[in-house]
Design a protein around this motif. Structure first.
Motif, mmCIF file in Angstrom:
data_model
loop_
_atom_site.group_PDB
_atom_site.id
_atom_site.type_symbol
_atom_site.label_atom_id
_atom_site.label_comp_id
_atom_site.label_asym_id
_atom_site.label_seq_id
_atom_site.Cartn_x
_atom_site.Cartn_y
_atom_site.Cartn_z
ATOM 1 N N CYS A 43 70.851 13.808 24.128
ATOM 2 C CA CYS A 43 70.651 15.160 23.612
ATOM 3 C C CYS A 43 71.789 15.478 22.658
ATOM 4 C CB CYS A 43 70.618 16.159 24.762
ATOM 5 S SG CYS A 43 70.589 17.869 24.223
ATOM 6 N N ASN A 44 71.468 16.018 21.497
ATOM 7 C CA ASN A 44 72.530 16.368 20.556
ATOM 8 C C ASN A 44 73.162 17.725 20.874
ATOM 9 O OD1 ASN A 44 69.757 16.655 19.458
ATOM 10 N ND2 ASN A 44 70.751 17.973 17.977
ATOM 11 N N GLY A 45 72.765 18.336 21.986
ATOM 12 C CA GLY A 45 73.409 19.556 22.448
ATOM 13 C C GLY A 45 74.448 19.274 23.514
ATOM 14 N N CYS A 46 74.039 18.538 24.555
ATOM 15 C CA CYS A 46 74.952 18.334 25.699
ATOM 16 C C CYS A 46 75.288 16.877 25.962
ATOM 17 C CB CYS A 46 74.341 18.948 26.959
ATOM 18 S SG CYS A 46 72.882 18.070 27.575
ATOM 19 N N GLY A 47 74.591 15.953 25.333
ATOM 20 C CA GLY A 47 74.893 14.541 25.514
ATOM 21 C C GLY A 47 74.157 13.861 26.656
ATOM 22 N N GLN A 48 73.325 14.597 27.380
ATOM 23 C CA GLN A 48 72.564 14.017 28.492
ATOM 24 C C GLN A 48 71.589 12.971 27.948
ATOM 25 O OE1 GLN A 48 70.884 16.854 31.341
ATOM 26 N NE2 GLN A 48 68.929 15.845 31.087
ATOM 27 N N ASN B 94 67.644 10.884 8.862
ATOM 28 C CA ASN B 94 68.574 11.701 9.641
ATOM 29 C C ASN B 94 68.101 11.816 11.082
ATOM 30 O OD1 ASN B 94 70.178 12.462 7.328
ATOM 31 N ND2 ASN B 94 68.435 13.713 6.725
ATOM 32 N N LEU B 95 69.053 11.876 12.010
ATOM 33 C CA LEU B 95 68.691 12.084 13.412
ATOM 34 C C LEU B 95 68.071 13.469 13.581
ATOM 35 C CD1 LEU B 95 71.689 10.605 15.425
ATOM 36 C CD2 LEU B 95 69.359 9.710 15.279
ATOM 37 N N THR B 96 67.026 13.543 14.368
ATOM 38 C CA THR B 96 66.350 14.815 14.620
ATOM 39 C C THR B 96 67.028 15.564 15.759
ATOM 40 O OG1 THR B 96 64.822 13.692 16.107
ATOM 41 C CG2 THR B 96 64.109 13.958 13.825
ATOM 42 N N ASP B 97 66.722 16.848 15.843
ATOM 43 C CA ASP B 97 67.240 17.695 16.918
ATOM 44 C C ASP B 97 66.331 17.516 18.128
ATOM 45 O OD1 ASP B 97 68.169 19.659 18.616
ATOM 46 O OD2 ASP B 97 68.018 21.284 17.153
ATOM 47 N N VAL B 98 66.858 16.936 19.199
ATOM 48 C CA VAL B 98 66.046 16.687 20.395
ATOM 49 C C VAL B 98 66.443 17.580 21.563
ATOM 50 C CG1 VAL B 98 65.452 14.305 19.778
ATOM 51 C CG2 VAL B 98 67.531 14.750 21.093
ATOM 52 N N ARG B 99 67.192 18.663 21.269
ATOM 53 C CA ARG B 99 67.612 19.562 22.345
ATOM 54 C C ARG B 99 66.420 20.136 23.107
ATOM 55 N NH1 ARG B 99 70.658 24.129 19.981
ATOM 56 N NH2 ARG B 99 69.117 23.838 18.364
ATOM 57 N N GLY B 100 65.272 20.288 22.438
ATOM 58 C CA GLY B 100 64.077 20.826 23.093
ATOM 59 C C GLY B 100 63.532 19.917 24.183
ATOM 60 N N GLU B 101 63.907 18.647 24.181
ATOM 61 C CA GLU B 101 63.478 17.707 25.218
ATOM 62 C C GLU B 101 64.395 17.718 26.434
ATOM 63 O OE1 GLU B 101 62.570 13.656 23.994
ATOM 64 O OE2 GLU B 101 62.582 14.347 21.916
ATOM 65 N N SER C 287 66.368 19.207 29.581
ATOM 66 C CA SER C 287 66.160 20.278 30.569
ATOM 67 C C SER C 287 67.268 21.331 30.507
ATOM 68 C CB SER C 287 66.068 19.697 31.976
ATOM 69 O OG SER C 287 67.263 19.008 32.308
ATOM 70 N N PHE C 288 68.470 20.941 30.132
ATOM 71 C CA PHE C 288 69.559 21.905 30.024
ATOM 72 C C PHE C 288 69.513 22.676 28.711
ATOM 73 C CE2 PHE C 288 73.960 22.760 28.532
ATOM 74 C CZ PHE C 288 74.228 23.820 29.375
ATOM 75 N N CYS C 289 69.266 22.000 27.594
ATOM 76 C CA CYS C 289 69.355 22.640 26.275
ATOM 77 C C CYS C 289 68.066 23.313 25.805
ATOM 78 C CB CYS C 289 69.810 21.624 25.235
ATOM 79 S SG CYS C 289 71.536 21.118 25.472
ATOM 80 N N ALA C 290 66.914 22.977 26.375
ATOM 81 C CA ALA C 290 65.655 23.595 25.935
ATOM 82 C C ALA C 290 65.694 25.119 25.993
ATOM 83 C CB ALA C 290 64.479 23.038 26.731
ATOM 84 N N PRO C 291 66.271 25.728 27.050
ATOM 85 C CA PRO C 291 66.348 27.201 27.049
ATOM 86 C C PRO C 291 67.199 27.746 25.897
ATOM 87 C CG PRO C 291 66.730 26.339 29.257
ATOM 88 C CD PRO C 291 66.715 25.171 28.330
ATOM 89 N N VAL D 138 67.414 26.375 22.874
ATOM 90 C CA VAL D 138 66.553 26.278 21.693
ATOM 91 C C VAL D 138 65.595 27.474 21.660
ATOM 92 C CG1 VAL D 138 64.762 24.889 20.569
ATOM 93 C CG2 VAL D 138 66.749 23.770 21.596
ATOM 94 N N ALA D 139 65.034 27.830 22.810
ATOM 95 C CA ALA D 139 64.125 28.980 22.886
ATOM 96 C C ALA D 139 64.856 30.282 22.549
ATOM 97 C CB ALA D 139 63.494 29.065 24.274
ATOM 98 N N LEU D 140 66.092 30.430 23.034
ATOM 99 C CA LEU D 140 66.873 31.628 22.725
ATOM 100 C C LEU D 140 67.186 31.711 21.234
ATOM 101 C CD1 LEU D 140 69.277 31.590 25.793
ATOM 102 C CD2 LEU D 140 67.624 33.397 25.244
ATOM 103 N N GLU D 141 67.518 30.590 20.618
ATOM 104 C CA GLU D 141 67.773 30.572 19.171
ATOM 105 C C GLU D 141 66.522 30.970 18.396
ATOM 106 O OE1 GLU D 141 71.268 27.157 19.221
ATOM 107 O OE2 GLU D 141 69.233 26.581 18.645
ATOM 108 N N ALA D 142 65.365 30.469 18.841
ATOM 109 C CA ALA D 142 64.106 30.825 18.184
ATOM 110 C C ALA D 142 63.802 32.315 18.321
ATOM 111 C CB ALA D 142 62.957 29.997 18.764
#
Length: 145
Positions: free
Chosen positions: A25-30, A45-52, A54-58, A60-64
């Motif tokens: 995950c490019n958010g937390c490294g999991q 370029n590497l894509t943003d996979v934070r939505g996949e 379990s920790f970072c998906a919320p 991503v939703a808050l940012e949206a």
């Protein structure tokens, strides 16, 4: 989006190990699973996979939903502190003893019983209504960067 395969390492008869590259995950490294085509965009370029994750998906939703987020690190501690100050909210470093030394380990936001503590690796969220919340890192995942 389909779930990722998570291929375990395999020890070969000759003693070598065969591995399948994993995507973090490019958010937390999991670790999320095996690398595949969705990990690189058309420009390489590497894509943003934070939505996949379990920790970072919320997050991503808050940012949206219009929230401003920060993954708290030593490098951005003052930036987040300044942002809380701009909203008229008191914040200061949070200190703890580590190896018999008093060191900053995060940020205390607010005062009194409603104050929140964000440690390095936690996500701090500023909501559009100017409220602030902390999304705590999973146990053992806190970043020290």
């Amino acid at each position: 989006m389909s779930a990722r395969t998570f291929t375990p390492d395999r020890v070969n008869a000759d003693g070598s190990t065969t591995i399948r590259m994993k995507r973090a995950c490019n958010g937390c490294g999991q670790l999320l699973g095996d690398v595949d085509n969705r990990d690189v965009d058309k420009d390489g370029n590497l894509t943003d996979v934070r939505g996949e994750c379990s920790f970072c998906a919320p997050i991503v939703a808050l940012e949206a939903a219009g929230c401003r987020t920060w993954n708290l690190t030593r490098r951005n501690l003052n930036i987040v502190d300044d942002a809380t100050d701009a909203d008229g909210l008191f914040a200061k470093g949070y200190f703890e003893y580590v190896d018999d030394k008093l060191v900053v380990t995060g940020l205390r936001i607010g005062q009194g019983e409603t104050r929140q503590v964000a440690k390095f690796g936690d996500w701090i969220v500023r909501h559009p209504d100017r409220t602030w919340t902390v999304h705590h890192a999973p146990e053992g995942e806190a970043a020290d960067a």
